[in-house]
Design an enzyme around this catalytic site. Structure first.
Site, PDB file in Angstrom:
ATOM      1  N   HIS A 171      47.304  47.481  45.409  1.00  0.00           N
ATOM      2  CA  HIS A 171      46.163  46.583  45.249  1.00  0.00           C
ATOM      3  C   HIS A 171      45.554  46.432  46.625  1.00  0.00           C
ATOM      4  O   HIS A 171      46.222  45.975  47.541  1.00  0.00           O
ATOM      5  CB  HIS A 171      46.612  45.231  44.692  1.00  0.00           C
ATOM      6  CG  HIS A 171      45.473  44.390  44.191  1.00  0.00           C
ATOM      7  ND1 HIS A 171      44.408  44.038  45.000  1.00  0.00           N
ATOM      8  CD2 HIS A 171      45.219  43.851  42.976  1.00  0.00           C
ATOM      9  CE1 HIS A 171      43.557  43.304  44.286  1.00  0.00           C
ATOM     10  NE2 HIS A 171      44.016  43.179  43.066  1.00  0.00           N
ATOM     11  N   LYS A 230      44.931  36.711  34.973  1.00  0.00           N
ATOM     12  CA  LYS A 230      44.927  35.507  35.809  1.00  0.00           C
ATOM     13  C   LYS A 230      43.540  35.128  36.317  1.00  0.00           C
ATOM     14  O   LYS A 230      43.265  33.972  36.584  1.00  0.00           O
ATOM     15  CB  LYS A 230      45.899  35.648  36.986  1.00  0.00           C
ATOM     16  CG  LYS A 230      45.404  36.447  38.190  1.00  0.00           C
ATOM     17  CD  LYS A 230      46.391  36.262  39.360  1.00  0.00           C
ATOM     18  CE  LYS A 230      45.949  36.906  40.654  1.00  0.00           C
ATOM     19  NZ  LYS A 230      45.912  38.367  40.630  1.00  0.00           N
ATOM     20  N   GLU A 245      43.410  47.634  37.472  1.00  0.00           N
ATOM     21  CA  GLU A 245      43.651  46.246  37.048  1.00  0.00           C
ATOM     22  C   GLU A 245      42.523  45.334  37.518  1.00  0.00           C
ATOM     23  O   GLU A 245      42.739  44.440  38.328  1.00  0.00           O
ATOM     24  CB  GLU A 245      44.983  45.748  37.620  1.00  0.00           C
ATOM     25  CG  GLU A 245      46.197  46.538  37.175  1.00  0.00           C
ATOM     26  CD  GLU A 245      47.461  46.174  37.975  1.00  0.00           C
ATOM     27  OE1 GLU A 245      47.363  45.429  38.969  1.00  0.00           O
ATOM     28  OE2 GLU A 245      48.529  46.649  37.597  1.00  0.00           O
TER      29      GLU A 245
HETATM   30  C1  LIG Z   1      45.150  39.373  40.802  1.00  0.00           C
HETATM   31  C2  LIG Z   1      45.563  40.755  40.513  1.00  0.00           C
HETATM   32  C3  LIG Z   1      44.620  41.701  40.093  1.00  0.00           C
HETATM   33  C4  LIG Z   1      43.137  41.421  39.995  1.00  0.00           C
HETATM   34  O1  LIG Z   1      42.544  41.488  41.230  1.00  0.00           O
HETATM   35  P1  LIG Z   1      40.948  41.390  41.399  1.00  0.00           P
HETATM   36  O2  LIG Z   1      40.761  41.438  42.854  1.00  0.00           O
HETATM   37  O3  LIG Z   1      40.527  40.106  40.787  1.00  0.00           O
HETATM   38  O4  LIG Z   1      40.351  42.554  40.719  1.00  0.00           O
HETATM   39  C5  LIG Z   1      45.081  42.961  39.778  1.00  0.00           C
HETATM   40  N1  LIG Z   1      46.384  43.290  39.869  1.00  0.00           N
HETATM   41  C6  LIG Z   1      47.306  42.403  40.270  1.00  0.00           C
HETATM   42  C7  LIG Z   1      48.725  42.816  40.325  1.00  0.00           C
HETATM   43  C8  LIG Z   1      46.937  41.113  40.611  1.00  0.00           C
HETATM   44  O5  LIG Z   1      47.861  40.251  41.022  1.00  0.00           O
END
Ligand SMILES: *Cc1c(COP(=O)(O)O)cnc(C)c1O
Length: 383
Positions: A180, A52, A256
């Protein structure tokens, strides 16, 4: 971090002349540098690029070549990667609340790894992909993140065992937990605290008869240099890696990263298309705006650096985009040397949550994207 993708003045002028503005340049060499950097400081961690953040094909292709896995969130992202020849085995469907069309495509192409954070999701996954591999997303707190994702996602730690039990009862392969810390996290603290908390959760799960074999530490890794503020990214990653080794020596670790991989790979060239003085204040209108590449001002709380290639005295100015909506104001009181009509502005560090969330509102096309390594040799300059 040693080198960044930033176009020279000569390259900006030549590109604007040849391809017109607004224009985005994406550097696949910078994609490789970012990926390799992160992978080298987090050895053994399976990288799942969060599509994304920037789904441009050249970025995805380069990452696929480098052996990356992918974090996908929708039917469209799964279809896009499949059309590019990326096997379903390399994808985790990491949207805690999945749509019917997303689950249908996952089943069709064979995506079998998921994340979830609620009871209502369990039967959806079990029905669509019986025996699927699931990770439970757990909420963590981080006051040092630019974008807090934990208001919307993550089960409470107290819910972990009941949810894992339900998932197992429905025949799912309960493989681990994920978190996250929030996007553009400026310190390692939230990762280290989470790893410590998750160690306890893994131990509790083991006592309850679960053999959790995977831990997904999510994204959030920051762009280390923004607006003169520098984050010591090397120290930050070393601290995270040490905590991983300490708390989870025998667990398969996934990450991620989104922003870190793509944030510094794109440069925007935009142009001044109007100048005005209103109530004594300087206004500049640009040919890209809030509904375009600068969508990150709203969706990502991001403050973009503007390079004007001018050295004059700085004045506070308001910047607006080209649409007829009054919301389309990018920055107020941005200190900048005086600009004139047709002046070109370079916006480096423009790759994450920019073109990805751009729209065609008001009939303005999305900004054209070129791959720097494909066009640079055709420019009549020395870069
Ligand atoms: C958006 C998202 C990410 C990426 O996050 P960054 O802060 O851009 O590294 C990773 N995992 C999930 C589930 C997300 O929704």
């Amino acid at each position: 971090m040693n080198s960044y993708f930033k176009l020279s003045k000569a390259a900006v002028e030549s590109l604007a002349q040849q391809y017109d503005t607004p224009l985005l340049l994406v550097s696949t060499e910078q994609v490789e540098r970012n990926y390799s950097f992160l992978a080298s400081y987090l050895p053994g961690v399976k990288m799942h690029y969060a599509v994304k953040a920037n789904p441009h094909e050249a970025i995805i292709r380069k990452l696929a070549e480098l052996g990356s896995y992918f974090d996908v969130a929708s039917d469209g992202e799964m279809q896009f990667l499949t059309d590019m020849g990326i096997p379903a085995e390399r994808m985790v469907y990491a949207n805690p609340v999945k749509t019917a069309s997303g689950l249908k495509i996952a089943k069709h192409i064979g995506v079998y790894k998921f994340t979830f954070d609620s009871e209502s999701e369990i039967s959806k996954m079990a029905k669509a992909i019986p025996g699927g591999t699931v990770l439970l997303r757990v909420r963590v707190d981080n006051p040092n993140a630019l974008v807090d994702l934990n208001k919307k996602f993550g089960a409470h730690p107290d819910e972990v065992l009941p949810l894992l039990t339900l998932a197992r009862q429905q025949g799912l392969d309960v493989a681990g937990l994920c978190f996250h810390v929030g996007s553009q996290s400026s310190s390692a603290d939230a990762y280290v605290e989470s790893l410590e908390i998750f160690r306890r959760l893994y131990d509790q799960a083991k006592e309850a008869g679960f053999d959790l074999r995977i831990l997904d530490i999510g994204g959030g890794f920051p762009i280390p240099v923004i607006d003169g503020n520098t984050i010591d990214i090397v120290a930050m990653l070393q601290t995270i890696n040490k905590a991983i080794t300490h708390y989870f020596p025998d667990t398969e670790i996934w990450a991620e990263p989104g922003r870190f991989i793509c944030g510094t790979v794109a440069n925007l060239i935009t142009r001044v298309i109007g100048t005005q003085k209103r109530n004594g204040k300087q206004w500049y209108f640009l040919d890209d705006g809030l509904y375009g590449t600068f969508s990150g001002v709203i969706f990502d709380h991001w403050d973009f650096e503007l390079e004007t290639f001018k050295s004059g005295e700085k004045v506070p100015a308001t910047f607006a985009g080209p649409s007829c909506d009054s919301l389309d104001i990018l920055f107020q009181d941005k200190w900048i040397p005086s600009l004139e009509m047709d002046d070109l502005i370079l916006v480096p560090t423009c790759g994450a949550y920019t073109s990805a969330s751009a729209t065609e509102f008001n009939g303005f096309s999305k900004t054209r994207i070129l791959v720097w390594e494909e066009v640079k040799d055709s420019l009549k300059i020395n870069t």
